[in-house]
Design a protein around this motif. Structure first.
Motif, short mmCIF file in Angstrom:
data_model
loop_
_atom_site.label_atom_id
_atom_site.label_comp_id
_atom_site.label_asym_id
_atom_site.label_seq_id
_atom_site.Cartn_x
_atom_site.Cartn_y
_atom_site.Cartn_z
N GLU A 81 -2.98 -6.45 -7.23
CA GLU A 81 -2.24 -5.20 -7.43
C GLU A 81 -1.34 -4.89 -6.24
OE1 GLU A 81 -5.29 -2.35 -7.97
OE2 GLU A 81 -6.10 -3.28 -9.77
N GLY A 82 -1.82 -5.19 -5.03
CA GLY A 82 -1.05 -4.87 -3.84
C GLY A 82 0.17 -5.72 -3.62
N ASP A 83 0.36 -6.75 -4.44
CA ASP A 83 1.51 -7.63 -4.27
C ASP A 83 2.73 -7.16 -5.04
OD1 ASP A 83 0.28 -9.70 -2.64
OD2 ASP A 83 -0.93 -10.14 -4.41
N ASP A 84 2.60 -6.07 -5.81
CA ASP A 84 3.74 -5.59 -6.61
C ASP A 84 4.67 -4.74 -5.77
OD1 ASP A 84 5.30 -5.39 -8.91
OD2 ASP A 84 4.37 -3.47 -9.46
N ASP A 85 5.09 -5.29 -4.66
CA ASP A 85 6.08 -4.67 -3.79
C ASP A 85 6.81 -5.81 -3.10
OD1 ASP A 85 7.31 -2.29 -2.55
OD2 ASP A 85 6.46 -3.12 -0.72
N LEU A 86 8.09 -5.64 -2.87
CA LEU A 86 8.90 -6.76 -2.42
C LEU A 86 8.40 -7.36 -1.11
CD1 LEU A 86 11.44 -8.39 -3.16
CD2 LEU A 86 12.74 -6.84 -1.71
N ALA A 87 8.06 -6.51 -0.12
CA ALA A 87 7.69 -7.03 1.19
C ALA A 87 6.45 -7.92 1.14
CB ALA A 87 7.50 -5.89 2.18
N PRO A 88 5.30 -7.44 0.59
CA PRO A 88 4.13 -8.33 0.55
C PRO A 88 4.34 -9.55 -0.34
CG PRO A 88 3.66 -6.27 -0.59
CD PRO A 88 4.96 -6.09 0.14
N PHE A 89 5.11 -9.40 -1.42
CA PHE A 89 5.35 -10.56 -2.29
C PHE A 89 6.15 -11.63 -1.55
CE2 PHE A 89 8.15 -12.88 -5.21
CZ PHE A 89 7.17 -13.54 -5.95
N VAL A 90 7.22 -11.21 -0.86
CA VAL A 90 8.01 -12.18 -0.10
C VAL A 90 7.17 -12.83 0.98
CG1 VAL A 90 9.96 -12.41 1.51
CG2 VAL A 90 10.24 -11.14 -0.62
N ASP A 91 6.33 -12.02 1.66
CA ASP A 91 5.43 -12.59 2.66
C ASP A 91 4.57 -13.69 2.07
OD1 ASP A 91 6.16 -11.23 4.92
OD2 ASP A 91 4.73 -9.61 4.65
N ALA A 92 3.95 -13.40 0.91
CA ALA A 92 3.06 -14.38 0.28
C ALA A 92 3.83 -15.63 -0.15
CB ALA A 92 2.37 -13.75 -0.94
N LEU A 93 5.01 -15.44 -0.72
CA LEU A 93 5.82 -16.57 -1.19
C LEU A 93 6.22 -17.48 -0.04
CD1 LEU A 93 7.33 -17.91 -3.57
CD2 LEU A 93 9.25 -16.39 -3.08
N LEU A 94 6.74 -16.87 1.04
CA LEU A 94 7.19 -17.68 2.17
C LEU A 94 6.02 -18.34 2.88
CD1 LEU A 94 9.97 -15.37 3.68
CD2 LEU A 94 10.22 -17.30 2.12
N ALA A 95 4.91 -17.60 3.02
CA ALA A 95 3.75 -18.19 3.70
C ALA A 95 3.22 -19.39 2.94
CB ALA A 95 2.65 -17.13 3.86
#
Length: 919
Positions: A81-95
């Motif tokens: 649920e906490g990934d539905d925001d651009l900043a954490p999603f981009v963090d997860a994708l790039l990591a």
């Protein structure tokens, strides 16, 4: 309390170590489903859609093992649920992708955090696509539980990833619901595999295999009964097997309840499992559902004084060991962190909701304290808000802000602030001040100006240190607006730093002062600011990264040398900074871009245009989006002049128009003036004086707008306009007028300390005197140009002044050769002129017209449209308007066209089409 942004015992690198969700300990063979996935190996997209517990993750994990075995790189993101925001999603994708190869995400990481609008997202995706395309191996990106992603910005990013994805990228989505993506084109092209719930259900044979693996033994009738009770639903099968093993050792089955969906699962689990636990066991189990992710340490903290229930802990361990309803937490958490299966968590959350509000808030309070102590700010802020303590959540964000700024992670700061209620953010001037910083970084300069005006009024009673931060923000805003007058206006405030100003403020102060002194011609003072006192320390360390760090300051000191024409000193500084910034990574991306852009200008000056292009081409998109205007204009001028020297006028014009578009969007009149000057020069060289004069009208308007600017950045517009007028006068034969203008301009440049421009102007004066028949005066101008050019180490400044520079030097003859030093310098210039670079021409097609027609057929309809508009000499900006697409989209398609046609630029496209008789 420990700083929530400090690294916990397990480092942030470990916190982001990407791992796929854990599959069942006993491998479940699903040959039918895995074979479908295997057949999709070379498609562009795979979608598995089915309700929770239908075996999507298990099937994908089995396929993941096969992909890895054949050399495919797999990036797996378990979403919540906490990934539905651009900043954490981009963090997860790039990591996750950087775990495969950090170079894959280097450019995208640099762009992340510098905007969240459509253009910024598109630029980030394109950078990521380039990084993936550069990989030698195929890459499979698996997004598990993708139904959590509803943010339109994330959906847009995923759509672009599908639209632009290279041939070596396979996107895989596992979702409970239909994805909000446009998949029609992929479906029509046969590039999409869709697997629904019917295909996900276990067959009787697969059910029997699963039952045998979980119970150790099971006869056919028992397996058949379990399959019928669950209708092949994986979660139900696991639930009944777990219950059988717990109650009867798996020897019998006495239930008539069907477990085929989430509701029956909840009823069954509640009545047959939870109701049989002791109170301490049940409490332990319920508390596991409070956070989205947990470990045993967090559960112990939530239990407080009550020791962990051994039976419940044993059950938890058994679930983890068997892969039943418990999976690894995902890419942002270290080993030993878990998340409950969504079905199981839903059941437990019902129990949690039955607690009193005060008890729930108390548990969330314990959670946020525990997360904050572990340096996990995002989770800490979330639970503080759930605890009803918005003030504590805001305090956490404010305590993190400096750390995130220093680390170059403003996007994470934005993600934290977005969790807070808007009303609370408006009340906190500290948070609003940070969001204004973000507006500068995202180039929302008008929004930032409004924020500064509001904060200026509202911070009248703030502490001196807080108000000094606002002063620094005004200075940085002035730099990004290319407005040295606005920066000069705050000089008294900058100089009057309060005693309690922190290291960020004091280091930033040095850089702003250097920039101000640079544009007011006080170069020595600008350098003294950087080399005077030792830089202040932040937690015992010098602040290296960000535009306020010492690396950016050293670049600005190098720029003072470059402006004076001391190119060798500037080159040494830029090279050292670039090496150090690249070594330090993402936190120093601003300094790296600044150094790369400025070094490219020096390389071009020293006649190494290919070296400058190599330095810039891979960084161009990043440089445009994260650099200050000084860097952007220098970078683009290098690109324009290098392309012209290669004999590629259309490409040179395209870059000049790109500067103009950037300048218009950002409201940067100095940059637009430089663009118009370059376009005037190119059109005159192409024999199109009418076009040059129409461009001069726009440049005259800019000059009139800033006629009162006596110093600073905007005063350069008068110099640029005069240079364009001189070009037009020389082309039109008004030589005496041009000579008078050159004399006046030389005097102005001397007055302002812009010595580097003077040899250029001398060479132009020499050319005019030669045309007027004044050979002696021409030789005198050449001699002065050579003397000053040699002292400064210039090459291209002299050679680019006029097409007859080498004949002028030769005409100077004995006057130059009598001085051995000047004679040697003249020989070097002649040698440099002979090194004229040439564009790489495509090999002529030996197969004739039919083969070239076939090559053109590989263009997509959109690419063909763009090529046709390009043949009409349309700039990218106009093509974007005609097709109603973004400028980045046009540039992306053009690069694809170049690759398919075997060319490297606009000029070669035109040549190829002329060969085909199409122009």
């Amino acid at each position: 309390m420990k700083d929530p942004c400090a690294k916990p015992r397990q480092s942030v690198a470990a916190e982001r170590k990407p791992r796929p969700a854990r599959a069942d300990a006993a491998a479940i063979a699903r040959p039918r489903l895995v074979e479908q996935l295997r057949q999709a190996r070379h498609r562009r997209c795979v979608v598995l859609q089915g309700p929770a517990g239908s075996g999507k993750t298990t099937a994908l994990d089995a396929w993941r093992r096969e992909l890895l075995a054949i050399g495919v790189e797999v990036a797996w993101i378990a979403l919540g649920e906490g990934d539905d925001d651009l900043a954490p999603f981009v963090d997860a994708l790039l990591a996750t992708l950087s775990h495969i190869d950090p170079s894959m995400t280097a450019e995208a990481s640099a762009l992340a955090g510098h905007g969240h609008g459509e253009d910024a997202i598109e630029a980030l995706v394109i950078a990521l696509v380039r990084g993936i395309a550069a990989q030698r191996r195929d890459v499979a990106l698996i997004l598990d539980d993708a139904h959590h992603l509803r943010d339109p910005r994330i959906v847009n990013a995923l759509q672009l990833l599908l639209d632009y994805g290279p041939a070596n990228l396979l996107c895989v989505f596992a979702s409970r619901n239909a994805l909000p993506l446009s998949l029609g084109r992929l479906r029509a092209q046969g590039e999409l595999l869709e697997i629904g719930f019917d295909a996900l259900r276990f067959t009787p044979q697969e059910s029997a295999h699963l039952v045998a693996s979980l119970l150790g033994k099971a006869d056919e009738s028992q397996a058949r009964v379990l399959h019928e009770l669950t209708d092949g639903w994986a979660a139900g099968l696991k639930m009944l097997c777990l219950d059988l093993r717990r109650k009867r050792g798996g020897t019998a089955l006495q239930t008539g309840e069907r477990v085929r969906d989430a509701q029956t699962f909840a009823r069954y689990f509640d009545s047959e499992v939870l109701s049989r636990l002791s109170a301490p066991e049940l409490r332990f189990f319920v508390l596991c559902a409070l956070p989205e992710h947990f470990n045993l340490g967090l559960c112990d903290a939530l239990l407080g004084e009550v020791p962990a229930a051994p039976a419940a802990a044993e059950l938890l361990g058994r679930l983890e060991g068997q892969g039943l309803f418990l999976v690894a937490a995902g890419p942002r958490y270290p080993e030993g962190w878990w998340r409950l299966h969504p079905l199981l968590r839903d059941v437990l959350l019902t129990r949690l909701e039955a607690l009193s509000e005060s008890e729930r808030r108390g548990l969330h309070t314990k959670a946020w304290h525990w997360f904050a102590a572990g340096g996990m700010a995002h989770d800490a802020v979330r639970h503080a808000l759930l605890a009803g303590d918005a003030a504590a959540a805001a305090d956490l964000v404010e305590r993190c802000a400096d750390e995130l700024f220093v680390a170059g992670e403003l996007r994470r700061l934005v993600g934290l602030v977005r969790q807070l209620p808007e009303a609370l953010v408006r009340e906190r001037t500290g948070l609003r001040l940070w969001m204004a910083w973000v507006e500068v970084y995202e180039r929302r300069l008008q929004d930032c100006a409004l924020s500064i005006a509001q904060l200026h009024n509202e911070m009248a009673a703030a502490t001196p240190a807080e108000r000094y931060r606002l002063t620094l923000l005004r200075g940085l805003h002035a730099v990004q607006c290319d407005d040295s007058a606005a920066a000069m206006a705050i000089l008294p405030e900058l100089l009057d730093a309060p005693a309690d100003a922190d290291a960020i403020a004091l280091t930033g102060r040095r850089n702003l002062l250097t920039w101000i002194h640079l544009y007011h011609g006080d170069y020595e003072q600008a350098r003294r600011v950087q080399i005077g006192d030792a830089p202040p320390l932040l937690r015992g360390q010098v602040l290296q990264g960000t535009p306020f760090g010492v690396l950016a300051g050293r670049c600005l000191a190098g720029l003072t040398h470059a402006v004076e024409g001391q190119v060798i000193q500037a080159e040494r500084i830029y090279r050292d900074v670039l090496f150090e910034a690249d070594r330090r990574g993402a936190s120093c991306i601003d300094a790296s871009c600044l150094a790369a852009g400025l070094l490219a200008e020096i390389l071009y000056e020293l006649n190494d245009a290919p070296g400058a292009m190599r330095l810039l081409e891979e960084r161009l998109e990043v440089l445009e989006r994260v650099s200050i205007p000084d860097t952007v204009v220098r970078v683009m001028l290098v690109m324009v002049r290098s392309r012209w020297r290669e004999g590629r006028p259309l490409d040179a014009l395209a870059y000049a128009e790109q500067i103009e578009d950037y300048a218009e969007r950002m409201g940067l009149d100095r940059l637009r003036a430089y663009s118009l000057l370059e376009q005037v020069k190119i059109q005159l060289r192409r024999g199109m004086p009418d076009l040059a004069r129409s461009l001069m009208v726009a440049l005259d308007a800019l000059d009139a707008r800033h006629a009162q600017a006596a110093a600073g950045t905007l005063s350069e517009i008068r110099v640029v306009a005069e240079r364009a007028r001189i070009q037009l006068a020389m082309h039109g034969g008004d030589l005496r007028q041009a000579l008078a203008q050159l004399d006046a301009l030389s005097a102005l440049c001397r007055q302002r300390g812009r010595v580097r421009r003077i040899p250029y102007l001398h060479m132009q004066s020499a050319a005019i005197e030669r045309m007027l028949g004044n050979a002696g005066k021409a030789r005198a101008h050449v001699r002065e140009a050579l003397q000053l050019g040699h002292r400064l180490g210039l090459v291209r400044t002299l050679l680019d002044a006029h097409e007859d520079v080498i004949p002028l030097i030769r005409d100077a003859g004995d006057e130059v050769r009598r001085d051995p030093v000047l004679g040697f310098y003249a020989e070097r210039l002649e040698a440099a002129a002979r090194e004229q670079p040439h564009a790489t021409k495509p090999e002529p097609a030996r197969e004739g017209r039919a083969a070239q027609e076939k090559a053109l057929a590989v263009l997509s309809p959109r690419e063909a449209e763009i090529v046709q508009l390009l043949l009409q000499a349309m700039p990218n900006k106009k093509i974007a308007r005609v097709l109603d697409v973004s400028l980045d989209t046009v540039k992306w398609h053009l690069k694809n066209c170049y690759g398919k046609l075997g060319v490297s630029g606009r000029d070669e496209v035109v040549e190829r089409m002329r060969d085909l008789g199409r122009t």
